[in-house]
Write a protein that holds these residues in place. Sequence first.
Motif, PDB file in Angstrom:
ATOM      1  N   ASP A  43      -4.761 -14.310  -9.402  1.00  0.00           N
ATOM      2  CA  ASP A  43      -3.703 -13.455  -8.875  1.00  0.00           C
ATOM      3  C   ASP A  43      -4.181 -12.020  -8.682  1.00  0.00           C
ATOM      4  O   ASP A  43      -3.467 -11.210  -8.088  1.00  0.00           O
ATOM      5  CB  ASP A  43      -2.503 -13.435  -9.832  1.00  0.00           C
ATOM      6  N   ARG A  44      -5.349 -11.684  -9.196  1.00  0.00           N
ATOM      7  CA  ARG A  44      -5.840 -10.307  -9.076  1.00  0.00           C
ATOM      8  C   ARG A  44      -6.120  -9.985  -7.608  1.00  0.00           C
ATOM      9  O   ARG A  44      -6.503 -10.855  -6.820  1.00  0.00           O
ATOM     10  CB  ARG A  44      -7.085 -10.105  -9.918  1.00  0.00           C
ATOM     11  N   SER A  45      -5.939  -8.735  -7.274  1.00  0.00           N
ATOM     12  CA  SER A  45      -6.048  -8.318  -5.880  1.00  0.00           C
ATOM     13  C   SER A  45      -7.221  -7.376  -5.693  1.00  0.00           C
ATOM     14  O   SER A  45      -7.227  -6.251  -6.201  1.00  0.00           O
ATOM     15  CB  SER A  45      -4.763  -7.613  -5.431  1.00  0.00           C
ATOM     16  N   ALA A  46      -8.196  -7.848  -4.922  1.00  0.00           N
ATOM     17  CA  ALA A  46      -9.355  -7.017  -4.595  1.00  0.00           C
ATOM     18  C   ALA A  46      -9.203  -6.371  -3.229  1.00  0.00           C
ATOM     19  O   ALA A  46      -9.977  -5.478  -2.884  1.00  0.00           O
ATOM     20  CB  ALA A  46     -10.633  -7.855  -4.636  1.00  0.00           C
ATOM     21  N   ARG A  47      -8.228  -6.827  -2.458  1.00  0.00           N
ATOM     22  CA  ARG A  47      -8.005  -6.292  -1.111  1.00  0.00           C
ATOM     23  C   ARG A  47      -6.588  -5.770  -1.012  1.00  0.00           C
ATOM     24  O   ARG A  47      -5.662  -6.297  -1.620  1.00  0.00           O
ATOM     25  CB  ARG A  47      -8.219  -7.364  -0.043  1.00  0.00           C
ATOM     26  N   GLY A  48      -6.440  -4.742  -0.211  1.00  0.00           N
ATOM     27  CA  GLY A  48      -5.124  -4.169  -0.010  1.00  0.00           C
ATOM     28  C   GLY A  48      -5.225  -2.958   0.890  1.00  0.00           C
ATOM     29  O   GLY A  48      -6.260  -2.725   1.540  1.00  0.00           O
ATOM     30  N   PRO A  49      -4.170  -2.145   0.944  1.00  0.00           N
ATOM     31  CA  PRO A  49      -4.197  -0.946   1.790  1.00  0.00           C
ATOM     32  C   PRO A  49      -5.216   0.070   1.274  1.00  0.00           C
ATOM     33  O   PRO A  49      -4.995   0.739   0.267  1.00  0.00           O
ATOM     34  CB  PRO A  49      -2.770  -0.409   1.687  1.00  0.00           C
ATOM     35  N   ALA A  50      -6.337   0.189   1.977  1.00  0.00           N
ATOM     36  CA  ALA A  50      -7.381   1.129   1.583  1.00  0.00           C
ATOM     37  C   ALA A  50      -7.015   2.556   1.967  1.00  0.00           C
ATOM     38  O   ALA A  50      -7.722   3.501   1.605  1.00  0.00           O
ATOM     39  CB  ALA A  50      -8.710   0.743   2.231  1.00  0.00           C
ATOM     40  N   ALA A  51      -5.931   2.706   2.685  1.00  0.00           N
ATOM     41  CA  ALA A  51      -5.336   3.995   3.019  1.00  0.00           C
ATOM     42  C   ALA A  51      -3.998   3.692   3.671  1.00  0.00           C
ATOM     43  O   ALA A  51      -3.752   2.568   4.123  1.00  0.00           O
ATOM     44  CB  ALA A  51      -6.218   4.804   3.960  1.00  0.00           C
ATOM     45  N   ARG A  52      -3.126   4.683   3.709  1.00  0.00           N
ATOM     46  CA  ARG A  52      -1.923   4.630   4.539  1.00  0.00           C
ATOM     47  C   ARG A  52      -1.835   5.952   5.280  1.00  0.00           C
ATOM     48  O   ARG A  52      -2.233   7.000   4.758  1.00  0.00           O
ATOM     49  CB  ARG A  52      -0.658   4.405   3.709  1.00  0.00           C
ATOM     50  N   TYR A  53      -1.286   5.910   6.485  1.00  0.00           N
ATOM     51  CA  TYR A  53      -1.220   7.126   7.278  1.00  0.00           C
ATOM     52  C   TYR A  53       0.012   7.067   8.179  1.00  0.00           C
ATOM     53  O   TYR A  53       0.494   5.981   8.538  1.00  0.00           O
ATOM     54  CB  TYR A  53      -2.472   7.284   8.157  1.00  0.00           C
ATOM     55  N   VAL A  54       0.529   8.238   8.531  1.00  0.00           N
ATOM     56  CA  VAL A  54       1.519   8.396   9.591  1.00  0.00           C
ATOM     57  C   VAL A  54       1.111   9.623  10.386  1.00  0.00           C
ATOM     58  O   VAL A  54       1.065  10.733   9.850  1.00  0.00           O
ATOM     59  CB  VAL A  54       2.952   8.596   9.048  1.00  0.00           C
ATOM     60  N   TRP A  55       0.767   9.426  11.653  1.00  0.00           N
ATOM     61  CA  TRP A  55       0.426  10.545  12.534  1.00  0.00           C
ATOM     62  C   TRP A  55       1.652  10.915  13.353  1.00  0.00           C
ATOM     63  O   TRP A  55       2.172  10.102  14.120  1.00  0.00           O
ATOM     64  CB  TRP A  55      -0.716  10.175  13.476  1.00  0.00           C
ATOM     65  N   ASP A  56       2.124  12.146  13.175  1.00  0.00           N
ATOM     66  CA  ASP A  56       3.301  12.646  13.877  1.00  0.00           C
ATOM     67  C   ASP A  56       2.836  13.470  15.068  1.00  0.00           C
ATOM     68  O   ASP A  56       2.128  14.471  14.899  1.00  0.00           O
ATOM     69  CB  ASP A  56       4.146  13.498  12.928  1.00  0.00           C
ATOM     70  N   CYS A 102       2.511 -10.434   3.114  1.00  0.00           N
ATOM     71  CA  CYS A 102       3.512  -9.377   3.200  1.00  0.00           C
ATOM     72  C   CYS A 102       2.971  -8.237   4.054  1.00  0.00           C
ATOM     73  O   CYS A 102       1.760  -8.070   4.201  1.00  0.00           O
ATOM     74  CB  CYS A 102       3.849  -8.820   1.818  1.00  0.00           C
ATOM     75  N   VAL A 103       3.871  -7.406   4.595  1.00  0.00           N
ATOM     76  CA  VAL A 103       3.416  -6.170   5.223  1.00  0.00           C
ATOM     77  C   VAL A 103       2.603  -5.380   4.209  1.00  0.00           C
ATOM     78  O   VAL A 103       1.527  -4.860   4.519  1.00  0.00           O
ATOM     79  CB  VAL A 103       4.612  -5.351   5.747  1.00  0.00           C
ATOM     80  N   LEU A 104       3.108  -5.287   2.976  1.00  0.00           N
ATOM     81  CA  LEU A 104       2.326  -4.719   1.882  1.00  0.00           C
ATOM     82  C   LEU A 104       1.341  -5.793   1.426  1.00  0.00           C
ATOM     83  O   LEU A 104       1.594  -6.570   0.508  1.00  0.00           O
ATOM     84  CB  LEU A 104       3.225  -4.272   0.738  1.00  0.00           C
ATOM     85  N   SER A 105       0.216  -5.854   2.124  1.00  0.00           N
ATOM     86  CA  SER A 105      -0.723  -6.967   1.983  1.00  0.00           C
ATOM     87  C   SER A 105      -1.726  -6.676   0.880  1.00  0.00           C
ATOM     88  O   SER A 105      -2.753  -6.039   1.095  1.00  0.00           O
ATOM     89  CB  SER A 105      -1.450  -7.206   3.313  1.00  0.00           C
ATOM     90  N   THR A 106      -1.413  -7.157  -0.324  1.00  0.00           N
ATOM     91  CA  THR A 106      -2.319  -7.035  -1.457  1.00  0.00           C
ATOM     92  C   THR A 106      -2.821  -8.437  -1.771  1.00  0.00           C
ATOM     93  O   THR A 106      -2.154  -9.222  -2.425  1.00  0.00           O
ATOM     94  CB  THR A 106      -1.603  -6.411  -2.667  1.00  0.00           C
ATOM     95  N   SER A 107      -3.994  -8.759  -1.287  1.00  0.00           N
ATOM     96  CA  SER A 107      -4.466 -10.146  -1.266  1.00  0.00           C
ATOM     97  C   SER A 107      -5.025 -10.589  -2.600  1.00  0.00           C
ATOM     98  O   SER A 107      -5.782  -9.871  -3.252  1.00  0.00           O
ATOM     99  CB  SER A 107      -5.559 -10.307  -0.198  1.00  0.00           C
ATOM    100  N   SER A 108      -4.646 -11.801  -2.967  1.00  0.00           N
ATOM    101  CA  SER A 108      -5.282 -12.501  -4.071  1.00  0.00           C
ATOM    102  C   SER A 108      -5.792 -13.831  -3.515  1.00  0.00           C
ATOM    103  O   SER A 108      -5.813 -14.030  -2.299  1.00  0.00           O
ATOM    104  CB  SER A 108      -4.279 -12.729  -5.207  1.00  0.00           C
ATOM    105  N   VAL A 109      -6.214 -14.727  -4.382  1.00  0.00           N
ATOM    106  CA  VAL A 109      -6.656 -16.050  -3.934  1.00  0.00           C
ATOM    107  C   VAL A 109      -5.838 -17.083  -4.700  1.00  0.00           C
ATOM    108  O   VAL A 109      -6.208 -17.489  -5.806  1.00  0.00           O
ATOM    109  CB  VAL A 109      -8.167 -16.267  -4.174  1.00  0.00           C
ATOM    110  N   PRO A 110      -4.689 -17.502  -4.161  1.00  0.00           N
ATOM    111  CA  PRO A 110      -3.852 -18.473  -4.866  1.00  0.00           C
ATOM    112  C   PRO A 110      -4.649 -19.709  -5.271  1.00  0.00           C
ATOM    113  O   PRO A 110      -5.465 -20.222  -4.510  1.00  0.00           O
ATOM    114  CB  PRO A 110      -2.776 -18.820  -3.828  1.00  0.00           C
ATOM    115  N   GLY A 111      -4.403 -20.146  -6.482  1.00  0.00           N
ATOM    116  CA  GLY A 111      -5.147 -21.280  -7.013  1.00  0.00           C
ATOM    117  C   GLY A 111      -6.390 -20.880  -7.746  1.00  0.00           C
ATOM    118  O   GLY A 111      -6.994 -21.697  -8.459  1.00  0.00           O
ATOM    119  N   PHE A 112      -6.788 -19.621  -7.589  1.00  0.00           N
ATOM    120  CA  PHE A 112      -7.997 -19.141  -8.253  1.00  0.00           C
ATOM    121  C   PHE A 112      -7.707 -17.908  -9.103  1.00  0.00           C
ATOM    122  O   PHE A 112      -8.036 -17.869 -10.282  1.00  0.00           O
ATOM    123  CB  PHE A 112      -9.077 -18.825  -7.217  1.00  0.00           C
TER     124      PHE A 112
END
Length: 683
Positions: free
Chosen positions: A618-631, A606-616
Amino acid sequence: MSIEVYRDPWGIPHLRADDPRELAYAQGRVTARDRAWQLEVERHRAQGTTAAFLGPDAVEWDVFARRVRLADTARRCLDRLDADTRAWVTAYTDGVNAGLDEGARRSREFADTGLTPGVWEPWVPLGVWLSTHILFAGFPTKLWREHVARTLGDDAIELFATDGPGTSGSNGWLVDGGRTATGAALIAGDPHRFIEAPGVYQQIRLACAEYDVVGLAVPGVPGLAHFGHTGTAAWAITNAMADYQDVYRERLRRGPDGTPEALGPDGWRPARAHTETIEVKGADPVAVEVVETDRGPVIVPDDGEGGALSLRYPPRVTGELGFAALPALLAARTVADVDRAFDRWVEPVNVVQAADTEGGTLHRVAGHVPVRPRDNMLRIVPAWDPAHAWRGRYEPLPRAAVDGIAVMANERGLAGPLGVEFAPPHRAERITRLLEASKEWTAPGMAAVHTDTRLASARPLLALASRLDGLSPEASALRDRLLCWNRRMAADSVDAALYAAVRSGVVRRIAAHPVFAPLAQLPAYPALFAPWMAPVARVAYALETLLTSGPVPPADRAGAVRDALEEVAAAPPEEPWGATHRLAPWAALPDEDDASWPGLDGDHDCVLSTSSVPGFTDRSARGPAARYVWDLARREDSLWIVPLGASGVPGDPHRRDQLPLWLRGELAPVITDWNRLSKEHPA
């Protein structure tokens, strides 16, 4: 000194000083006060000394850090810096040393582990950068590909590498003034990394007579390497997924005096060797022989075939890390300035986007990619064959003009010639479609892009399911429900949980197929490389490919989907996706049970990429470590957020106060009016 520290309502530090060096000192000091424990863990990781206070579980990393020569490489790179940049880095470490004792008194982890704050030498920020990124380019994937080739045949070497693995990822996009409400560009995105407590990014403002910049710093490193806004220019990066590290198979022998020798293109040559001792809390010390050939440091002393494996990576070869780009970025006024600064970039290799208030835009790759045969990029190569030597660097690096919209999401695109494995195209394609839907984009509107949860990668599995017949009534009903599902991985969606359960069942069955049985006999590599060598995880991230092609017969692919549907239909999950898809941040000293962390929207494609390891899991150790919008119209209309908070101090009100906003997809305002900030008075 004339340093002033201000805080916004989120505790984010805004620093003012007379000149860049004084400001670097201030950045180091405030970071040490806010993140002392994190800084000291990172310093010890760079040195390979974490086991001395974290115990036996940390030994594997320390052994690797010593073998790969992280600290020595950082010292080499420091020695190659120009005098001004070196003085600037030194000012930062002076500031860290000035704030560490106070920060340690505020952080109970020091007392819990018996750790005493140490001394930050000028090489340490470079070591922190190296230790953070040494595995970023994924050289252990070459160990996996070699294993695949040796067990399944050379034709299968890229079987699991086709547009994967899905765990890598960051999103970034640039919308020029023709598609915004203000007529000025917007830059937005979210770096996907392991979520750590405290966070891997630190919101900060750095202001002096020469510049005034807001952005996301890496704690332990001066400046704003990845994301920043100077008021007239802004930049952001994603991982280019380039391949710039090589693994060589070495033949070693001992000379008459016991000194190791390595076979290279010119015959047997002495290898440099010495022994280091790793102190381990609660256990005996561990002795490590550190060996370096003409290719690079030996990272696997015994590859199971009578040889060893060495790693060749640009900073070790050239003594350059790219730190001269950091002060240049802070002083950038235009896109041209940003472009020139990134000409000095080395590690890691990134895709860069930038824009300025004059309408300039930039979309390019930056970093050091060596020129060598494609085999070097794919697998382990023989050290003694001259064909596998490096022959300079890839120049010029790719760039592209920005025509309305530019998207970077680790896909096989701008950096395609530089790598082997890229993220699937789903995130990039989805972001592009979303951005094309409007020509009136605003900074707040970008939240809808950041939080999109549509899962395009579900298509092959659902297509197979749609063609099945003879299912039980329960499995048929489940299949029909999934075919009507909106394919959004929302935390409150039971349909998403059902799909995830079926997907995990398919992954396990494909991984257990007899054609992949040889992969289960793994080489005896260090445990540090185990995540790259896990067959279930590799199948999970290559599932789209394996369900549409590859060695598993079509009937068996369909059978895996059939059996997974029957399994889940017999005991379907009753709770939504977020009940099992929960945040699982890494911490050197975890202080909370996994169940206390919240459920998450999104999934790895997904654009909202919260990664798990399917088959192992569902918990997510990876994801958006920040979000930003520079105007680029008004910097004060820019937005940012981190998963937890500005502080790493237990009990501090700003330790996790941004988490609720982050979970909802909201962003905090970037406050630039000094009158709206609270001045922090010296203790």
